[in-house]
Design a protein around this motif. Structure first.
Motif, PDB file in Angstrom:
ATOM      1  N   THR A 102      23.590  29.321  35.812  1.00 51.06           N
ATOM      2  CA  THR A 102      22.182  29.534  36.488  1.00 51.06           C
ATOM      3  C   THR A 102      21.281  28.416  36.025  1.00 51.06           C
ATOM      4  O   THR A 102      20.719  28.557  35.120  1.00 51.06           O
ATOM      5  CB  THR A 102      21.811  31.175  36.163  1.00 51.06           C
ATOM      6  OG1 THR A 102      22.816  32.056  36.592  1.00 51.06           O
ATOM      7  CG2 THR A 102      20.320  31.297  36.923  1.00 51.06           C
ATOM      8  N   PRO A 103      20.879  27.583  37.074  1.00 49.52           N
ATOM      9  CA  PRO A 103      19.661  26.568  36.652  1.00 49.52           C
ATOM     10  C   PRO A 103      18.398  27.392  37.112  1.00 49.52           C
ATOM     11  O   PRO A 103      18.432  27.896  38.129  1.00 49.52           O
ATOM     12  CB  PRO A 103      20.193  25.575  37.483  1.00 49.52           C
ATOM     13  CG  PRO A 103      21.339  25.735  37.977  1.00 49.52           C
ATOM     14  CD  PRO A 103      21.810  27.175  37.979  1.00 49.52           C
ATOM     15  N   LYS A 104      17.711  27.143  36.173  1.00 54.50           N
ATOM     16  CA  LYS A 104      16.359  27.679  36.661  1.00 54.50           C
ATOM     17  C   LYS A 104      15.304  26.544  36.677  1.00 54.50           C
ATOM     18  O   LYS A 104      15.088  25.845  35.417  1.00 54.50           O
ATOM     19  CB  LYS A 104      15.793  28.775  35.487  1.00 54.50           C
ATOM     20  CG  LYS A 104      16.630  29.971  35.515  1.00 54.50           C
ATOM     21  CD  LYS A 104      16.196  31.065  34.680  1.00 54.50           C
ATOM     22  CE  LYS A 104      16.915  32.403  34.703  1.00 54.50           C
ATOM     23  NZ  LYS A 104      16.476  33.358  33.784  1.00 54.50           N
ATOM     24  N   ILE A 105      14.743  26.294  37.656  1.00 53.01           N
ATOM     25  CA  ILE A 105      13.843  24.857  37.700  1.00 53.01           C
ATOM     26  C   ILE A 105      12.307  25.594  38.105  1.00 53.01           C
ATOM     27  O   ILE A 105      12.303  26.122  38.975  1.00 53.01           O
ATOM     28  CB  ILE A 105      14.334  24.298  38.923  1.00 53.01           C
ATOM     29  CG1 ILE A 105      15.909  23.869  38.668  1.00 53.01           C
ATOM     30  CG2 ILE A 105      13.473  22.832  38.913  1.00 53.01           C
ATOM     31  CD1 ILE A 105      16.169  23.053  37.340  1.00 53.01           C
ATOM     32  N   GLY A 106      11.746  25.123  37.245  1.00 50.24           N
ATOM     33  CA  GLY A 106       9.933  25.067  37.561  1.00 50.24           C
ATOM     34  C   GLY A 106       9.415  26.511  37.184  1.00 50.24           C
ATOM     35  O   GLY A 106       8.459  26.282  36.501  1.00 50.24           O
ATOM     36  N   TYR A 107       9.832  27.486  37.825  1.00 50.44           N
ATOM     37  CA  TYR A 107       9.219  28.681  37.262  1.00 50.44           C
ATOM     38  C   TYR A 107       9.968  29.865  37.814  1.00 50.44           C
ATOM     39  O   TYR A 107      10.894  29.740  38.332  1.00 50.44           O
ATOM     40  CB  TYR A 107       7.786  28.702  38.200  1.00 50.44           C
ATOM     41  CG  TYR A 107       7.910  28.631  39.730  1.00 50.44           C
ATOM     42  CD1 TYR A 107       8.131  29.908  40.645  1.00 50.44           C
ATOM     43  CD2 TYR A 107       8.122  27.409  40.300  1.00 50.44           C
ATOM     44  CE1 TYR A 107       8.630  29.682  42.055  1.00 50.44           C
ATOM     45  CE2 TYR A 107       8.152  27.292  41.403  1.00 50.44           C
ATOM     46  CZ  TYR A 107       8.546  28.566  42.266  1.00 50.44           C
ATOM     47  OH  TYR A 107       8.693  28.309  43.759  1.00 50.44           O
ATOM     48  N   PRO A 108       9.749  31.168  37.046  1.00 51.16           N
ATOM     49  CA  PRO A 108      10.533  32.336  37.248  1.00 51.16           C
ATOM     50  C   PRO A 108      10.419  32.933  38.709  1.00 51.16           C
ATOM     51  O   PRO A 108       9.493  32.490  39.474  1.00 51.16           O
ATOM     52  CB  PRO A 108       9.902  33.395  36.275  1.00 51.16           C
ATOM     53  CG  PRO A 108       9.090  32.497  35.496  1.00 51.16           C
ATOM     54  CD  PRO A 108       8.703  31.379  36.365  1.00 51.16           C
ATOM     55  N   THR A 109      11.618  33.436  38.989  1.00 51.13           N
ATOM     56  CA  THR A 109      11.718  33.978  40.370  1.00 51.13           C
ATOM     57  C   THR A 109      10.782  35.421  40.501  1.00 51.13           C
ATOM     58  O   THR A 109      10.431  35.877  41.636  1.00 51.13           O
ATOM     59  CB  THR A 109      12.996  34.426  40.992  1.00 51.13           C
ATOM     60  OG1 THR A 109      13.556  35.144  39.976  1.00 51.13           O
ATOM     61  CG2 THR A 109      13.877  33.128  41.057  1.00 51.13           C
ATOM     62  N   GLN A 110      10.531  35.806  39.339  1.00 49.39           N
ATOM     63  CA  GLN A 110       9.882  37.150  39.183  1.00 49.39           C
ATOM     64  C   GLN A 110       8.699  37.012  38.226  1.00 49.39           C
ATOM     65  O   GLN A 110       8.980  36.312  36.955  1.00 49.39           O
ATOM     66  CB  GLN A 110      10.560  38.392  38.714  1.00 49.39           C
ATOM     67  CG  GLN A 110      10.116  39.350  38.624  1.00 49.39           C
ATOM     68  CD  GLN A 110      11.068  40.621  38.383  1.00 49.39           C
ATOM     69  OE1 GLN A 110      12.252  40.640  38.844  1.00 49.39           O
ATOM     70  NE2 GLN A 110      10.710  41.892  37.813  1.00 49.39           N
ATOM     71  N   TRP A 111       7.373  37.385  38.247  1.00 40.28           N
ATOM     72  CA  TRP A 111       6.321  37.316  37.243  1.00 40.28           C
ATOM     73  C   TRP A 111       6.099  38.760  36.332  1.00 40.28           C
ATOM     74  O   TRP A 111       6.635  39.860  37.099  1.00 40.28           O
ATOM     75  CB  TRP A 111       5.194  36.974  37.741  1.00 40.28           C
ATOM     76  CG  TRP A 111       5.027  35.702  38.648  1.00 40.28           C
ATOM     77  CD1 TRP A 111       5.015  35.566  39.801  1.00 40.28           C
ATOM     78  CD2 TRP A 111       5.082  34.324  37.966  1.00 40.28           C
ATOM     79  NE1 TRP A 111       4.951  34.206  40.385  1.00 40.28           N
ATOM     80  CE2 TRP A 111       4.942  33.590  38.940  1.00 40.28           C
ATOM     81  CE3 TRP A 111       5.032  33.990  36.873  1.00 40.28           C
ATOM     82  CZ2 TRP A 111       5.009  32.087  38.748  1.00 40.28           C
ATOM     83  CZ3 TRP A 111       5.199  32.826  36.598  1.00 40.28           C
ATOM     84  CH2 TRP A 111       5.024  31.927  37.367  1.00 40.28           C
ATOM     85  N   ARG A 112       5.879  38.611  35.267  1.00 40.58           N
ATOM     86  CA  ARG A 112       5.912  39.899  34.573  1.00 40.58           C
ATOM     87  C   ARG A 112       4.393  40.415  34.856  1.00 40.58           C
ATOM     88  O   ARG A 112       3.204  39.705  35.346  1.00 40.58           O
ATOM     89  CB  ARG A 112       5.657  39.597  33.068  1.00 40.58           C
ATOM     90  CG  ARG A 112       6.919  39.259  32.400  1.00 40.58           C
ATOM     91  CD  ARG A 112       6.959  38.780  30.755  1.00 40.58           C
ATOM     92  NE  ARG A 112       6.245  39.952  30.212  1.00 40.58           N
ATOM     93  CZ  ARG A 112       5.650  39.587  28.923  1.00 40.58           C
ATOM     94  NH1 ARG A 112       6.100  38.634  28.125  1.00 40.58           N
ATOM     95  NH2 ARG A 112       5.089  40.570  28.172  1.00 40.58           N
TER      96      ARG A 112
END
Length: 689
Positions: A428-438
């Protein structure tokens, strides 16, 4: 491959990009008057040089085959002073300054709203007058709890409270995935208890280390004095003597990075038997951890520390926790405490002459307590969709290149290749920022209560982490903010993560030559990807489980190649008498080697068979490797470099830049000859992935 161009090697300056206009024939006399053609806007230029590389920073008096890092960066190194508030300076710190300036602008815009929690957190850190006026009073209730401890029976409770506040005790711990059951969260316990970075700072007889130890003793004395304690010098010596005993039972950094050795799951009952002297069950209850078993990273060290706790005088343990508490919260206390902590941890350990200006630290504090709230603002303004799209494409290309390389490995058996392909497919590559915010609304912020803000934030983070136990794995979660100039690989998540802020020049420039981008961010992507196949990452399978999925023959062949890399790096001596620790840095060196190799393959594949252009007299391969060297530009202060050599799993920048000596295309591109310092005969070049 195109060899190095003589005119460039002679040191000719590379001019700026020239503008070329097409020849337009004048209209004939019979022709109707021409309608002026609309001028096309000029093509956007890269941030550095004519194609994304700062050629002015090169030192072409150095032969690439003698020191490629110096060839690519020598003039920059000579002409770039380290700012007074930094222990080192290079591409990472340049971008960090930019990131914090941008974040400051966003925070100050929020501060215009009197109801902004972001603005309130920022203001609380900047209000030095209020901090000085309150003195130590806001922290005294906690310090008095320490002073008031009457017996060792209270230790477990007090250390648990310290953990809630983010203050280190005798043992460190974190909530993470169980490496043997990665769908379950558990608690991992590690050795701790030292006030200096590593056991070597206590045990080494090196003159520099002895000098540092003496300054640490003075620091302990000064903190106790500032806290109003009497007989500070003798009490400080007792703390140092106690921590020296802890250092003697600690594992080395090299042993502590071994994922097999550090996976030791045991019940609390077994832990109590193996490490008598401390009430672990009571401590676990105190930190809100309700588990039957935990993972202990360094069992003998934890047992040794428990035994030392049982023998140590109560007064020494109280004094150590008192000093540790003040150091942990010094940034939120009056200037005399803040300056004392900086004088040792900033100046002595890292050689940094001056502390950063207050606003920079205020940005860090605000980002620390309200990370996702600030991150959302940053991403919205500074991370355009087109940057993410191009980075996503590059990641796909590099994963595909790694897939092809697995097939070509001569040392890996077909059955293990099948499993390696499966692991790669699971990424799973994660680029830039999360798909969900805390949701950060649970952090109570008061613009007039800096210490309280810090304490409540620590408590919020503690509860957030322990709240993971018994729940599903939060696969959307990130370990860094988008403003961070870094990247990481998480083996139990089978993921690679690249924050938005690192996707900028010199790492990545959408207006730069593709060769430079692949040598820069492409190799960084390959680096993080290949961490999952380094000496430790390769121990995890496609589900993130710590399991042996290799055949014995594969393991033997892999280890032989790794040992060659260890030996190669052991030879480097960045400071007189202080070598790179090839075993400690093995994972990062392996990732550099593999990442750069895979990125080069991906670049060649991206050309689709077309011949790349020669730009400013440089071939595509030359530009690719110069792109790699450019991102590692860094000058160090001597104490900071010394600390890194003792504790950092990364090699210094020069040695990272020179990993290219193992690569055939680099040797060909720069016409490296036998007798040059970096030359390795083809059979001596380390080839792993």
């Amino acid at each position: 491959m195109v060899r190095w161009i003589a005119v460039l090697a002679a040191g000719t300056a590379l001019a700026g990009c020239a503008t070329h206009s097409a020849d337009i024939a004048p209209p004939s006399a019979e022709a109707a008057p021409a309608v002026p053609a609309a001028e096309s806007p000029p093509a956007p230029k890269p941030t550095y040089g004519t194609f994304g590389f700062d050629a002015a920073g090169m030192d072409t008096s150095v032969a690439p085959g003698d020191n490629f890092y110096a060839f690519a960066n020598g003039t920059w190194t000579k002409n770039t002073p380290i700012p007074a508030d930094k222990s080192n300076y290079g591409a990472f710190t340049v971008l960090d300054d930019l990131s914090r300036q941008r974040t400051k602008d966003l925070i100050e815009e929020q501060s215009k709203d009197p109801n902004s929690r972001i603005g309130a957190a920022y203001a609380s850190f900047l209000d030095e007058a209020a901090i000085e006026a309150k003195g130590l009073a806001p922290f005294e209730p906690w310090l008095n709890e320490i002073r008031g401890m009457k017996s060792k029976a209270q230790l477990d409770e007090l250390y648990a409270k310290a953990d809630h506040l983010g203050i280190g005790g005798p043992f460190a711990s974190y909530i993470g995935q169980d490496a043997n059951a990665p769908d379950v969260y558990t608690l991992v316990m590690l050795q701790s208890g030292l006030g200096m970075p590593d056991r070597d700072y206590y045990l080494s007889k090196d003159a520099k280390q002895l000098e540092t130890k003496a300054k640490y003793l003075q620091h302990l004395t000064n903190v106790l004095t500032l806290a109003g304690e009497t007989n500070a010098a003798a009490r400080a010596q007792a703390i140092l003597d106690y921590e020296t005993k802890i250092a003697q039972v600690h594992w080395t950094k090299a042993d502590s990075r071994d994922r097999t050795k550090t996976y030791n799951k045991m019940t609390l009952r077994d832990l109590a038997k193996r490490a008598p002297g401390f009430d672990f069950a009571a401590y676990m209850r105190g930190i809100n951890v309700n588990l039957d078993s935990v993972v202990v990273a360094q069992p003998s060290a934890v047992a040794g520390e428990a035994a030392l706790l049982a023998k140590a005088p109560l007064g020494v343990l109280k004094d150590q926790l008192l000093v540790r508490s003040i150091d942990s919260y010094s940034a939120y206390l009056p200037k005399k405490f803040d300056q004392e902590s900086f004088s040792f941890y900033g100046q002595t350990l890292n050689g940094t002459p001056e502390q950063e200006v207050r606003w920079k630290r205020a940005v860090d504090f605000t980002t620390g307590v309200l990370g996702d709230d600030v991150s959302k603002l940053y991403v919205a303004k500074y991370f355009p969709p087109e940057t993410k799209a191009k980075a996503d494409e590059m990641v796909k290309n590099i994963i595909a290149a790694m897939d092809r390389r697995i097939d070509k490995l001569e040392w890996m058996t077909p059955e293990t290749k099948v499993k390696a392909h499966a692991k790669l497919a699971a990424f799973t590559p994660k680029i830039g920022y999360p798909t969900q915010w805390r949701d950060m609304s649970g952090v109570q912020i008061d613009r007039s209560d800096l210490i309280g803000n810090a304490m409540r934030s620590a408590q919020f983070e503690h509860n957030y982490e322990t709240g993971k136990l018994g729940g599903p794995i939060r696969r959307w979660e990130w370990g860094m903010t988008p403003m961070t100039i870094n990247a990481y690989a998480n083996p139990t998540m089978v993921e690679i993560v690249f924050p938005a802020a690192i996707l900028q020049p010199p790492f990545f420039d959408p207006n730069a030559d593709d060769a430079v981008n692949y040598g820069g961010i492409g190799a960084v992507i390959g680096h993080e990807l290949s961490h999952h196949f380094d000496d430790q990452g390769a121990k995890y399978d496609s589900k993130g489980q710590l399991i042996d999925w290799w055949t014995p023959g594969d393991t033997k062949a892999f280890t032989a190649r790794l040992d060659k890399l260890v030996e190669q790096y052991n030879q480097y001596e960045p400071l007189p008498g202080l070598h790179v620790n090839g075993r400690l840095t093995l994972g990062e060196n392996t990732a550099d080697l593999a990442g750069l190799t895979v990125a080069h393959d991906a670049y060649i594949a991206s050309l689709n068979g077309k011949a790349p252009p020669v730009l400013d007299g440089m071939s595509a391969d030359q530009r690719f490797y110069l792109g790699w060297a450019q991102v590692w530009r860094r000058n160090y202060r001597e104490p900071n470099l010394r600390q890194r050599l003792l504790t950092d799993p990364h090699s210094p920048s020069e040695q990272r830049g020179n990993i290219v000596r193992n690569m055939d295309p680099w040797n060909q591109a720069f016409d490296v000859k036998p007798g040059q310092k970096l030359y390795l005969a083809p059979e001596d070049r380390v080839r792993i992935w």
